[in-house]
Scaffold this motif. Structure first.
Motif, PDB file in Angstrom:
ATOM      1  N   ALA A 240      14.269  -2.541  19.275  1.00 52.06           N
ATOM      2  CA  ALA A 240      13.368  -1.845  20.196  1.00 52.06           C
ATOM      3  C   ALA A 240      14.186  -1.134  21.264  1.00 52.06           C
ATOM      4  N   GLY A 241      13.794   0.121  21.529  1.00 51.76           N
ATOM      5  CA  GLY A 241      14.453   0.875  22.567  1.00 51.76           C
ATOM      6  C   GLY A 241      15.553   1.777  22.040  1.00 51.76           C
ATOM      7  N   GLN A 242      15.983   1.606  20.784  1.00 51.05           N
ATOM      8  CA  GLN A 242      16.985   2.475  20.202  1.00 51.05           C
ATOM      9  C   GLN A 242      16.290   3.422  19.232  1.00 51.05           C
ATOM     10  N   LEU A 243      16.374   4.697  19.492  1.00 51.81           N
ATOM     11  CA  LEU A 243      15.663   5.669  18.677  1.00 51.81           C
ATOM     12  C   LEU A 243      16.223   5.729  17.265  1.00 51.81           C
ATOM     13  N   SER A 244      15.311   5.891  16.318  1.00 56.39           N
ATOM     14  CA  SER A 244      15.679   6.132  14.934  1.00 56.39           C
ATOM     15  C   SER A 244      15.289   7.561  14.585  1.00 56.39           C
ATOM     16  N   HIS A 245      15.520   7.947  13.367  1.00 52.75           N
ATOM     17  CA  HIS A 245      15.184   9.309  12.937  1.00 52.75           C
ATOM     18  C   HIS A 245      14.510   9.274  11.580  1.00 52.75           C
ATOM     19  N   ALA A 246      13.396  10.022  11.466  1.00 50.89           N
ATOM     20  CA  ALA A 246      12.695  10.082  10.190  1.00 50.89           C
ATOM     21  C   ALA A 246      13.478  10.899   9.197  1.00 50.89           C
TER      22      ALA A 246
ATOM     23  N   SER B 127       7.193  17.162  -0.291  1.00 50.18           N
ATOM     24  CA  SER B 127       6.438  17.989   0.651  1.00 50.18           C
ATOM     25  C   SER B 127       6.946  17.856   2.080  1.00 50.18           C
ATOM     26  N   GLY B 128       7.780  16.856   2.331  1.00 48.90           N
ATOM     27  CA  GLY B 128       8.279  16.632   3.680  1.00 48.90           C
ATOM     28  C   GLY B 128       7.458  15.644   4.479  1.00 48.90           C
ATOM     29  N   SER B 129       6.375  15.122   3.887  1.00 47.01           N
ATOM     30  CA  SER B 129       5.567  14.135   4.599  1.00 47.01           C
ATOM     31  C   SER B 129       6.360  12.856   4.859  1.00 47.01           C
ATOM     32  N   PHE B 130       7.244  12.526   3.931  1.00 48.22           N
ATOM     33  CA  PHE B 130       8.110  11.357   4.069  1.00 48.22           C
ATOM     34  C   PHE B 130       9.509  11.733   3.620  1.00 48.22           C
ATOM     35  N   GLY B 131      10.505  11.179   4.299  1.00 47.41           N
ATOM     36  CA  GLY B 131      11.873  11.397   3.884  1.00 47.41           C
ATOM     37  C   GLY B 131      12.223  10.483   2.731  1.00 47.41           C
ATOM     38  N   PRO B 132      13.405  10.648   2.167  1.00 45.60           N
ATOM     39  CA  PRO B 132      13.841   9.738   1.110  1.00 45.60           C
ATOM     40  C   PRO B 132      13.959   8.325   1.648  1.00 45.60           C
ATOM     41  N   PRO B 133      13.726   7.324   0.813  1.00 47.26           N
ATOM     42  CA  PRO B 133      13.809   5.948   1.304  1.00 47.26           C
ATOM     43  C   PRO B 133      15.210   5.631   1.812  1.00 47.26           C
ATOM     44  N   THR B 134      15.262   4.850   2.856  1.00 41.93           N
ATOM     45  CA  THR B 134      16.526   4.434   3.447  1.00 41.93           C
ATOM     46  C   THR B 134      17.008   3.162   2.770  1.00 41.93           C
ATOM     47  N   ALA B 135      18.300   3.096   2.472  1.00 44.45           N
ATOM     48  CA  ALA B 135      18.856   1.892   1.869  1.00 44.45           C
ATOM     49  C   ALA B 135      18.757   0.733   2.863  1.00 44.45           C
ATOM     50  N   ILE B 136      18.269  -0.399   2.386  1.00 43.23           N
ATOM     51  CA  ILE B 136      18.131  -1.571   3.250  1.00 43.23           C
ATOM     52  C   ILE B 136      18.200  -2.823   2.385  1.00 43.23           C
ATOM     53  N   ALA B 137      18.709  -3.884   2.940  1.00 41.06           N
ATOM     54  CA  ALA B 137      18.861  -5.127   2.190  1.00 41.06           C
ATOM     55  C   ALA B 137      17.506  -5.708   1.828  1.00 41.06           C
ATOM     56  N   GLU B 138      17.403  -6.273   0.648  1.00 42.40           N
ATOM     57  CA  GLU B 138      16.167  -6.924   0.230  1.00 42.40           C
ATOM     58  C   GLU B 138      15.834  -8.109   1.128  1.00 42.40           C
TER      59      GLU B 138
ATOM     60  N   LEU C 231       0.832  -1.204   0.000  1.00 41.99           N
ATOM     61  CA  LEU C 231       0.000   0.000   0.000  1.00 41.99           C
ATOM     62  C   LEU C 231       0.865   1.252   0.000  1.00 41.99           C
ATOM     63  N   ALA C 232       1.982   1.205   0.728  1.00 42.61           N
ATOM     64  CA  ALA C 232       2.870   2.367   0.799  1.00 42.61           C
ATOM     65  C   ALA C 232       3.405   2.742  -0.575  1.00 42.61           C
ATOM     66  N   HIS C 233       3.675   1.754  -1.416  1.00 42.29           N
ATOM     67  CA  HIS C 233       4.165   2.036  -2.761  1.00 42.29           C
ATOM     68  C   HIS C 233       3.106   2.761  -3.593  1.00 42.29           C
ATOM     69  N   GLU C 234       1.825   2.570  -3.257  1.00 40.07           N
ATOM     70  CA  GLU C 234       0.750   3.271  -3.971  1.00 40.07           C
ATOM     71  C   GLU C 234       0.530   4.683  -3.426  1.00 40.07           C
ATOM     72  N   VAL C 235       0.933   4.914  -2.175  1.00 38.82           N
ATOM     73  CA  VAL C 235       0.665   6.189  -1.502  1.00 38.82           C
ATOM     74  C   VAL C 235       1.831   7.162  -1.624  1.00 38.82           C
ATOM     75  N   ILE C 236       3.049   6.657  -1.456  1.00 38.53           N
ATOM     76  CA  ILE C 236       4.218   7.527  -1.326  1.00 38.53           C
ATOM     77  C   ILE C 236       4.945   7.631  -2.663  1.00 38.53           C
ATOM     78  N   GLY C 237       4.934   8.827  -3.208  1.00 41.28           N
ATOM     79  CA  GLY C 237       5.664   9.111  -4.435  1.00 41.28           C
ATOM     80  C   GLY C 237       6.540  10.330  -4.248  1.00 41.28           C
ATOM     81  N   ALA C 238       7.099  10.810  -5.333  1.00 40.73           N
ATOM     82  CA  ALA C 238       7.993  11.968  -5.267  1.00 40.73           C
ATOM     83  C   ALA C 238       7.310  13.200  -4.652  1.00 40.73           C
ATOM     84  N   PRO C 239       6.037  13.494  -4.993  1.00 36.47           N
ATOM     85  CA  PRO C 239       5.406  14.676  -4.382  1.00 36.47           C
ATOM     86  C   PRO C 239       5.301  14.568  -2.864  1.00 36.47           C
ATOM     87  N   GLN C 240       4.991  13.401  -2.367  1.00 45.98           N
ATOM     88  CA  GLN C 240       4.863  13.226  -0.923  1.00 45.98           C
ATOM     89  C   GLN C 240       6.218  13.388  -0.226  1.00 45.98           C
ATOM     90  N   ARG C 241       7.276  12.914  -0.875  1.00 48.24           N
ATOM     91  CA  ARG C 241       8.601  13.091  -0.281  1.00 48.24           C
ATOM     92  C   ARG C 241       9.048  14.551  -0.380  1.00 48.24           C
TER      93      ARG C 241
END
Length: 332
Positions: A326-332, A296-307, A284-294
């Motif tokens: 869990a318990g280690q803060l991340s950052h958007a 606008s600041g609603s979402f940051g750029p995608p983070t690199a992660i292993a498949e 669903l996220a792939h249908e919602v989040i595109g370049a305009p949403q990123r």
């Protein structure tokens, strides 16, 4: 045919009655979401698990002693709304209250399935009454959602479990979204749920004075019920933008599931999410989040992660988060 079982709850009868009638208590052992109009002729609607809504009308109410209501399932031909009757009786005994549940009017096959269900929930009620602490219900895991509304209910179950464990001291904790503390994120989530409610024709009242779990639950329940009434076809006006209803449902899923993880991360909680549910919401996220949403600041750029990363981590990375234990803060 009928089902009947008695359990002993280590609480007074008045408290036991509250456990089976107060929506905030019911959500801790029985339902994902619930609407309760506790009066003669009043109606209830329980989401007993993602995609399963029971409805009925109260026909007898004796606080602390007895509760009778008709019972059926939305969309069911076998047990439609109003087809069966549930009797709850409460009797003081040594050590607490004997609660007897009798469900009448069931056919043989339905009696068996309802026995399984009632035994499951009565066991959970007994545990909750004894400890005061809810346990996540594995029946809400939802590994294969049928549609975005079912996945939204499963996402809500995970979110509410995280919200229920928040304390006053947690309100100032930083969340993975750097601009939000826990209190700020509750406000943000409430605002967005109300906005989706407006798109569905609702006039919701946010109650900031409530604790986070009942505050969000009081908004999410009518939003989901209205979404079931509207369906996933057609368009909805979200703010000033017209969007397909299915896309708005995807937004709702992200609000519930991803922010649920944000709350858990900010407060060092585990966040139980089935990989199948996370994979579905990632779609669903792939249908919602595109370049305009990123942009606008609603979402940051995608983070690199292993498949090979698990589906929840891939969902978080796609929304611009940095998955962490869990318990280690991340950052958007």
């Amino acid at each position: 045919m009928s089902f009947e079982r008695t359990v002993i709850l280590p609480v007074a009868a008045e408290v036991a009655f509250d456990l089976v009638t107060d929506p905030a208590r019911i959500r801790r052992w029985q339902s994902v979401a619930c609407r309760v109009d506790l009066r003669l002729g009043g109606e209830f609607r329980y989401t007993m698990g993602p995609g399963h809504q029971a409805t009925g009308t109260f026909t007898e109410i004796e606080p602390g002693r007895r509760l009778v209501f008709d019972w059926g399932w939305e969309g069911s031909a076998e047990v439609p709304p109003g087809a069966t009757t549930v009797f709850l009786t409460l009797e003081p005994v040594d050590g607490g209250t004997a609660l007897t549940l009798r469900h009448e009017g069931l056919g043989p096959q339905q009696a068996a399935s309802h026995a399984e269900g009632w035994n499951h929930f009565l066991d959970r009620l007994t545990q909750y009454a004894a400890t005061g602490h809810p346990v996540f219900d594995e029946w809400n895991a939802c590994p294969e959602p049928e549609n975005p509304l079912v996945s939204a209910e499963a996402s809500l179950a995970a979110l509410q479990f995280a919200l229920d464990r928040l304390t006053e001291a947690d309100s100032t904790h930083q969340t993975p979204c750097t601009e939000f503390t826990v209190a700020d994120l509750v406000d943000h989530l409430a605002k967005n749920l109300a906005l989706i409610g407006v798109a569905l024709g609702l006039d919701l009242t946010d109650r900031p004075a409530l604790q986070p779990e009942p505050r969000i639950a009081s908004l999410a329940q009518p939003v989901l019920e209205a979404f079931y009434g509207h369906g996933l076809t057609g368009e909805l006006t979200l703010g000033s933008t017209s969007l397909p209803a299915s896309v708005v449902a995807g937004i709702l899923n992200l609000e519930l599931l991803v922010h649920g993880w944000d709350f858990a991360q900010a407060t060092a909680q585990d966040f139980p999410v089935d990989p199948g549910l996370a994979a579905y919401v990632l779609g669903l996220a792939h249908e919602v989040i595109g370049a305009p949403q990123r942009a606008s600041g609603s979402f940051g750029p995608p983070t690199a992660i292993a498949e090979s990363a698990d589906s929840m981590d891939r969902l978080l990375a796609f929304t611009g988060r940095f998955p962490a234990p869990a318990g280690q803060l991340s950052h958007a």
